[in-house]
Design a protein around this motif. Structure first.
Motif, PDB file in Angstrom:
ATOM      1  N   MET A   1       0.830  -1.211   0.000  1.00 21.53           N
ATOM      2  CA  MET A   1       0.000   0.000   0.000  1.00 21.53           C
ATOM      3  C   MET A   1       0.865   1.263   0.000  1.00 21.53           C
ATOM      4  O   MET A   1       0.660   2.181  -0.794  1.00 21.53           O
ATOM      5  N   ARG A   4       2.882   1.616  -3.235  1.00 26.28           N
ATOM      6  CA  ARG A   4       1.994   2.024  -4.330  1.00 26.28           C
ATOM      7  C   ARG A   4       1.614   3.497  -4.200  1.00 26.28           C
ATOM      8  O   ARG A   4       1.524   4.214  -5.211  1.00 26.28           O
ATOM      9  N   THR A   5       1.401   3.955  -2.966  1.00 26.65           N
ATOM     10  CA  THR A   5       1.050   5.361  -2.763  1.00 26.65           C
ATOM     11  C   THR A   5       2.229   6.273  -3.097  1.00 26.65           C
ATOM     12  O   THR A   5       2.045   7.344  -3.691  1.00 26.65           O
ATOM     13  N   TYR A   8       2.306   6.523  -6.744  1.00 28.99           N
ATOM     14  CA  TYR A   8       1.247   7.409  -7.218  1.00 28.99           C
ATOM     15  C   TYR A   8       1.669   8.868  -7.083  1.00 28.99           C
ATOM     16  O   TYR A   8       1.469   9.672  -8.010  1.00 28.99           O
ATOM     17  N   TYR A  54      -6.504   8.025  -9.111  1.00 29.08           N
ATOM     18  CA  TYR A  54      -6.346   7.386  -7.801  1.00 29.08           C
ATOM     19  C   TYR A  54      -7.559   6.539  -7.450  1.00 29.08           C
ATOM     20  O   TYR A  54      -7.430   5.394  -7.000  1.00 29.08           O
ATOM     21  N   GLU A  58      -7.276   2.466  -7.084  1.00 28.03           N
ATOM     22  CA  GLU A  58      -7.495   1.905  -5.752  1.00 28.03           C
ATOM     23  C   GLU A  58      -8.828   1.167  -5.646  1.00 28.03           C
ATOM     24  O   GLU A  58      -9.082   0.468  -4.664  1.00 28.03           O
ATOM     25  N   THR A  60     -11.831   2.193  -5.019  1.00 29.02           N
ATOM     26  CA  THR A  60     -12.533   2.568  -3.805  1.00 29.02           C
ATOM     27  C   THR A  60     -13.608   3.588  -4.142  1.00 29.02           C
ATOM     28  O   THR A  60     -13.597   4.181  -5.222  1.00 29.02           O
ATOM     29  N   CYS A  65     -12.725   7.443  -0.114  1.00 28.17           N
ATOM     30  CA  CYS A  65     -11.387   7.922  -0.441  1.00 28.17           C
ATOM     31  C   CYS A  65     -11.177   9.354   0.013  1.00 28.17           C
ATOM     32  O   CYS A  65     -10.140   9.686   0.588  1.00 28.17           O
ATOM     33  N   GLY A 143      -4.195   6.569   1.211  1.00 25.57           N
ATOM     34  CA  GLY A 143      -3.126   5.695   0.741  1.00 25.57           C
ATOM     35  C   GLY A 143      -2.123   5.314   1.808  1.00 25.57           C
ATOM     36  O   GLY A 143      -1.579   4.208   1.790  1.00 25.57           O
TER      37      GLY A 143
END
Length: 294
Positions: A1, A4-5, A8, A54, A58, A60, A65, A143
């Motif tokens: 996580m 990946r954030t 991003y 995003y 994700e 979501t 979010c 994130g």
């Protein structure tokens, strides 16, 4: 996580720099509008794709979010008060860094002061309060949430600071970013940071827009006089800030920390390659070119 954030936000940095330059160039060349309106359009064209990407990656909901949840009137007033009482400390950072960093915000806003008040407010106060908060107190908090409350707040504030791409703004953006992230985490509402963000930027708009040309030509204060003046303001506002924070904590007690799904799983690394690339971009393109020594 976390990895990946970080990836991003590396994309965010690169996309923001490249897309804003390209879109700005195209708008200037093909759209016969004042510069302020080109900047307004550019913000829509740059921020919205980053936020959509995003949410899509994700998988979501937008509500989850970006912490879209109603904010009580009492919380709204307290959050606005905390932001207002924080302003002298922002000014103190500006004064302390004035010897090594020009005030780029003041220079930029002075260039836009001939624009209409509505367009200036939209560009400087409304759009940042929506887009930047959704990105840094929405996507960033979402994130980095696996890091725990404190680290999540710090990472959100750090990304917010570095994207400003100059040292002076980064320092006070980190302070305000941490405050905004804390307000959102405690209330669970993105409006706890949107409203203070709007207030701070709107006050800057009023200051620049209402300043007459004669008022803009004033005798420059010495560093020590300016430091003492701002320092006194900090001392005056500090008790009110402490009181407001106390009221906020009583109104919004800390929620219980959620336990990780797998307590034996290895901890995620914060300082990944993507993170260090962001730091390098910030230093090489944001800090070093803007430094000067008087």
């Amino acid at each position: 996580m976390v990895r990946r954030t970080n990836q991003y936000f590396l994309f965010v940095f690169l996309f923001f720099m490249l897309a804003s330059s390209l879109v700005g160039l195209l708008l200037t060349k093909f759209v016969p509008l004042p510069a302020v309106w080109n900047n307004i359009i550019m913000q829509f064209l740059v921020f919205i794709p980053m936020l959509v990407i995003y949410v899509k990656t994700e998988k979501t909901s937008v509500k989850e979010c970006f912490s879209i949840k109603p904010l009580s009137l009492k919380n709204a007033l307290i959050c606005l008060g905390i932001a207002y009482c924080s302003l002298p400390f922002v000014s103190l950072i500006v004064v302390l860094t004035s010897k090594i960093q020009p005030n780029l915000v003041e220079e930029t806003m002075n260039q836009l002061k001939d624009s209409s008040f509505f367009s200036l407010l939209l560009l400087i106060a409304v759009q940042p309060a929506i887009f930047e908060e959704m990105l840094f107190r929405g996507a960033a908090l979402h994130g980095y949430r696996s890091l725990g409350t404190k680290k999540t707040i710090l990472m959100s504030a750090l990304m917010f600071a570095m994207l400003h791409m100059n040292l002076q703004q980064a320092l006070y953006a980190f302070l305000l970013g941490a405050i905004f992230a804390f307000l959102v985490q405690r209330t669970g509402s993105i409006f706890a940071s949107m409203l203070p963000h709007f207030l701070i930027n709107a006050l800057n708009c009023f200051t620049i827009f209402e300043q007459s040309p004669q008022e803009g030509i004033v005798e420059e204060m010495t560093f020590m006089k300016e430091f003492l003046s701002v320092g006194l303001q900090c001392l005056i506002f500090l008790p009110f800030l402490i009181l407001l924070v106390y009221l906020f904590l009583r109104q919004n007690p800390a929620p219980a920390e959620a336990l990780p799904a797998d307590a034996d799983a290895p901890k995620e690394k914060i300082f990944t390659a993507s993170f260090w690339i962001i730091v390098a971009i910030f230093i090489l393109l944001g800090v070093l070119p803007n430094l000067y020594w008087k």
